[in-house]
Write an enzyme that holds these catalytic residues in place. Structure first.
Site, PDB file in Angstrom:
ATOM      1  N   ASP A   1      35.619  34.837  25.105  1.00 49.26           N
ATOM      2  CA  ASP A   1      35.866  33.706  24.204  1.00 49.26           C
ATOM      3  C   ASP A   1      34.706  32.730  24.091  1.00 49.26           C
ATOM      4  O   ASP A   1      34.702  31.882  23.203  1.00 49.26           O
ATOM      5  CB  ASP A   1      37.121  32.950  24.659  1.00 49.26           C
ATOM      6  CG  ASP A   1      38.352  33.811  24.522  1.00 49.26           C
ATOM      7  OD1 ASP A   1      38.527  34.392  23.441  1.00 49.26           O
ATOM      8  OD2 ASP A   1      39.124  33.933  25.487  1.00 49.26           O
TER       9      ASP A   1
ATOM     10  N   HIS B   1      37.322  34.899  34.752  1.00 50.85           N
ATOM     11  CA  HIS B   1      38.170  36.013  34.332  1.00 50.85           C
ATOM     12  C   HIS B   1      38.950  36.532  35.523  1.00 50.85           C
ATOM     13  O   HIS B   1      38.442  36.548  36.642  1.00 50.85           O
ATOM     14  CB  HIS B   1      37.333  37.151  33.721  1.00 50.85           C
ATOM     15  CG  HIS B   1      38.162  38.052  32.871  1.00 50.85           C
ATOM     16  ND1 HIS B   1      38.865  39.113  33.389  1.00 50.85           N
ATOM     17  CD2 HIS B   1      38.433  38.014  31.543  1.00 50.85           C
ATOM     18  CE1 HIS B   1      39.531  39.694  32.406  1.00 50.85           C
ATOM     19  NE2 HIS B   1      39.295  39.052  31.288  1.00 50.85           N
TER      20      HIS B   1
HETATM   21  N1  COA Z   1      36.112  26.445  34.853  1.00 50.28           N
HETATM   22  C1  COA Z   1      36.071  25.897  36.085  1.00 50.28           C
HETATM   23  N2  COA Z   1      36.637  26.461  37.168  1.00 50.28           N
HETATM   24  C2  COA Z   1      37.249  27.625  36.995  1.00 50.28           C
HETATM   25  C3  COA Z   1      37.332  28.271  35.744  1.00 50.28           C
HETATM   26  C4  COA Z   1      36.728  27.625  34.650  1.00 50.28           C
HETATM   27  N3  COA Z   1      36.771  28.176  33.431  1.00 50.28           N
HETATM   28  N4  COA Z   1      37.985  29.423  35.868  1.00 50.28           N
HETATM   29  C5  COA Z   1      38.330  29.513  37.159  1.00 50.28           C
HETATM   30  N5  COA Z   1      37.893  28.440  37.823  1.00 50.28           N
HETATM   31  C6  COA Z   1      38.064  28.156  39.258  1.00 50.28           C
HETATM   32  C7  COA Z   1      39.464  27.578  39.480  1.00 50.28           C
HETATM   33  O1  COA Z   1      39.488  26.176  39.352  1.00 50.28           O
HETATM   34  C8  COA Z   1      39.775  28.065  40.867  1.00 50.28           C
HETATM   35  O2  COA Z   1      39.077  27.255  41.778  1.00 50.28           O
HETATM   36  P1  COA Z   1      39.759  26.836  43.164  1.00 50.28           P
HETATM   37  O3  COA Z   1      40.001  28.122  43.896  1.00 50.28           O
HETATM   38  O4  COA Z   1      38.736  25.954  43.797  1.00 50.28           O
HETATM   39  O5  COA Z   1      41.024  26.130  42.818  1.00 50.28           O
HETATM   40  C9  COA Z   1      39.132  29.448  40.917  1.00 50.28           C
HETATM   41  O6  COA Z   1      38.061  29.392  39.963  1.00 50.28           O
HETATM   42  C10 COA Z   1      40.102  30.571  40.515  1.00 50.28           C
HETATM   43  O7  COA Z   1      40.652  30.248  39.230  1.00 50.28           O
HETATM   44  P2  COA Z   1      42.087  30.672  38.740  1.00 50.28           P
HETATM   45  O8  COA Z   1      42.465  29.813  37.585  1.00 50.28           O
HETATM   46  O9  COA Z   1      43.045  30.716  39.891  1.00 50.28           O
HETATM   47  O10 COA Z   1      41.773  32.152  38.295  1.00 50.28           O
HETATM   48  P3  COA Z   1      42.737  33.082  37.459  1.00 50.28           P
HETATM   49  O11 COA Z   1      42.334  34.465  37.754  1.00 50.28           O
HETATM   50  O12 COA Z   1      44.145  32.695  37.703  1.00 50.28           O
HETATM   51  O13 COA Z   1      42.421  32.678  35.951  1.00 50.28           O
HETATM   52  C11 COA Z   1      41.370  32.440  33.901  1.00 50.28           C
HETATM   53  C12 COA Z   1      41.577  33.352  35.112  1.00 50.28           C
HETATM   54  C13 COA Z   1      40.637  33.236  32.838  1.00 50.28           C
HETATM   55  C14 COA Z   1      42.725  32.005  33.367  1.00 50.28           C
HETATM   56  C15 COA Z   1      40.541  31.214  34.333  1.00 50.28           C
HETATM   57  O14 COA Z   1      39.254  31.621  34.721  1.00 50.28           O
HETATM   58  C16 COA Z   1      40.471  30.170  33.243  1.00 50.28           C
HETATM   59  O15 COA Z   1      41.384  29.349  33.140  1.00 50.28           O
HETATM   60  N6  COA Z   1      39.402  30.165  32.389  1.00 50.28           N
HETATM   61  C17 COA Z   1      39.296  29.229  31.306  1.00 50.28           C
HETATM   62  C18 COA Z   1      40.137  29.701  30.136  1.00 50.28           C
HETATM   63  C19 COA Z   1      39.553  30.901  29.458  1.00 50.28           C
HETATM   64  O16 COA Z   1      38.374  30.953  29.156  1.00 50.28           O
HETATM   65  N7  COA Z   1      40.421  31.872  29.170  1.00 50.28           N
HETATM   66  C20 COA Z   1      40.033  33.071  28.479  1.00 50.28           C
HETATM   67  C21 COA Z   1      40.121  34.254  29.378  1.00 50.28           C
HETATM   68  S1  COA Z   1      39.469  35.723  28.602  1.00 50.28           S
END
Ligand code: COA
Length: 373
Positions: A309, A258
């Site tokens: 989710d 998140h």
């Molecule tokens: N599975 C595996 N790794 C994850 C992850 C996940 N669900 N969510 C984040 N990470 C990792 C990323 O790969 C990244 O790693 P790195 O620094 O080694 O590259 C790090 O954690 C930061 O992730 P990032 O995508 O930059 O964080 P964000 O704040 O931009 O994104 C979300 C937040 C929610 C979009 C992200 O956690 C995600 O894509 N989750 C899956 C989709 C989801 O469940 N969305 C619903 C949100 S309520």
């Protein structure tokens, strides 16, 4: 000025609707903790709270019930149009299209008075449930079920979806899910809705922007992706290999992580318990067990917590909801939050217009005629 990737932690405006405390894992609607609201409130009370800033007294709640109940029907031309949509249309596409279409049948669509916008917020919140269920009935070859004004938002959703009187246990679970999803501060879809509202475009345009943003798998679309993952694994003994394989491929595990919570998402706490109860009650405990095992591995390996989710997926699945209605059901709830934010935006508006750091070619290129390029 430094570029803030993804606008992370940027405070874009003041808002009195919702507070997300990412360190303590608390979610607050207008001063009330989500734990209290989930345990004691109804969705309708929460909607009133989000729109009007305080919990309703009896007659205010009764009036809102009546107004929502009276606003559920869709204009017949809209139902007719939906009958001509491709049966394979993605329900979120349908919702995005029909929410936009509704403005053409609303005589108040262009009336920007606060009173008219509040009435439109009621209609949009009531009608979103009808859009989602009506399209599902149409694509399944069934008659559209006329809404009932005497049922709650959750009960009427279940009734319009299945065409049978709603089961009390499922209605209660849906009601809590609606409360948990109703608002979440300046998340991506709410931000999108507010950006549109801030141009002083109409409320239908604003929520259509919100629906489009919610559809993505990094936002509301994740709940459907979680269930597809569970079905693909299907066998509890295959969970470990499946998840480790995703890690090896550097793929994201849907339903985890998140932007704001650095600890457990408080909505996930409720949904974990609801998933356990619902899966066991339905005789399908394996979906909960597999989810719990995925959580263990992802927490241990990646230090990531489940978000809203993750456990909602199995909770909805065993209630009989089709998977591609999970995200639309999120929207059925969030329509109240989007409209609360749009009303707040209109009440104290300034155009939302950030800047970008230009990284294109130096600004000294000479224009060359087509024939000479
Ligand atoms: N599975 C595996 N790794 C994850 C992850 C996940 N669900 N969510 C984040 N990470 C990792 C990323 O790969 C990244 O790693 P790195 O620094 O080694 O590259 C790090 O954690 C930061 O992730 P990032 O995508 O930059 O964080 P964000 O704040 O931009 O994104 C979300 C937040 C929610 C979009 C992200 O956690 C995600 O894509 N989750 C899956 C989709 C989801 O469940 N969305 C619903 C949100 S309520």
């Amino acid at each position: 000025m430094p570029v803030i990737s993804g606008l992370e932690d940027v405070i874009a405006a003041e808002s009195s609707i919702c507070k997300v405390d990412g360190e303590k894992g608390r979610l607050i609607y207008r001063g009330y903790d989500i734990d209290d609201l989930a345990e004691h409130s109804t969705y309708e009370e929460v909607v009133y709270l989000l729109w009007f800033g305080q919990l309703p007294v009896r007659n205010e709640l009764d009036r809102l019930y009546k107004e929502l109940g009276a606003s559920r029907k869709l204009p017949q031309p809209v139902i007719n149009a939906m009958k001509n949509f491709p049966k394979e249309a993605v329900p979120m596409e349908v919702l995005r299209t029909v929410a936009s279409m509704l403005s053409m049948y609303d005589p108040e669509a262009e009336d920007m008075s606060p009173e008219a916008n509040q009435r439109k917020a009621i209609r949009l919140t009531a009608q979103t449930a009808t859009i989602v269920t009506a399209f599902h009935r149409i694509r399944s070859g069934n008659d559209v079920v006329a809404p009932r004004a005497d049922l709650s938002h959750a009960g009427n959703f279940a009734y319009m979806l299945n065409g049978t009187p709603p089961n009390e246990t499922i209605t209660k679970a849906l009601d809590i899910a609606l409360i948990l999803h109703a608002d979440h501060e300046w998340n991506a879809s709410t931000f999108a809705a507010r950006v549109t509202a801030a141009t002083l475009s109409d409320i239908y345009s604003a929520v259509t922007s919100g629906i489009g943003a919610l559809k993505g798998p990094l936002h509301g679309g994740a709940n459907e992706a979680v269930m597809r993952m569970l079905l693909e694994i299907n066998d509890p003994s295959k969970v470990d290999d499946y998840v480790r394989n995703l890690f090896a491929q550097k793929k994201k595990i849907m339903g985890f992580g998140h932007r704001v919570y650095h600890t457990e998402d408080p909505r996930a706490t409720h949904l974990r318990r609801m998933s356990k109860e619902a899966c066991e009650r339905a005789g399908q405990a394996k979906w909960y067990q597999m989810s719990a095992r995925i959580e263990e591995i992802v927490k241990a390996d990646k230090k990531l917590n489940p978000n809203v989710d993750f456990y909602s997926a199995s909770t909805y699945y065993v209630s009989g909801m089709p998977i591609d209605l999970f995200t639309p059901f999120f929207a059925v709830s969030r329509m109240s939050g989007w409209t609360a934010h749009v009303l707040e935006q209109y009440s104290n508006n300034r155009l939302i217009r950030p800047r970008a750091e230009y990284t294109g070619p130096a600004p000294d290129l000479k224009w060359v005629p087509l024939t000479a390029r």
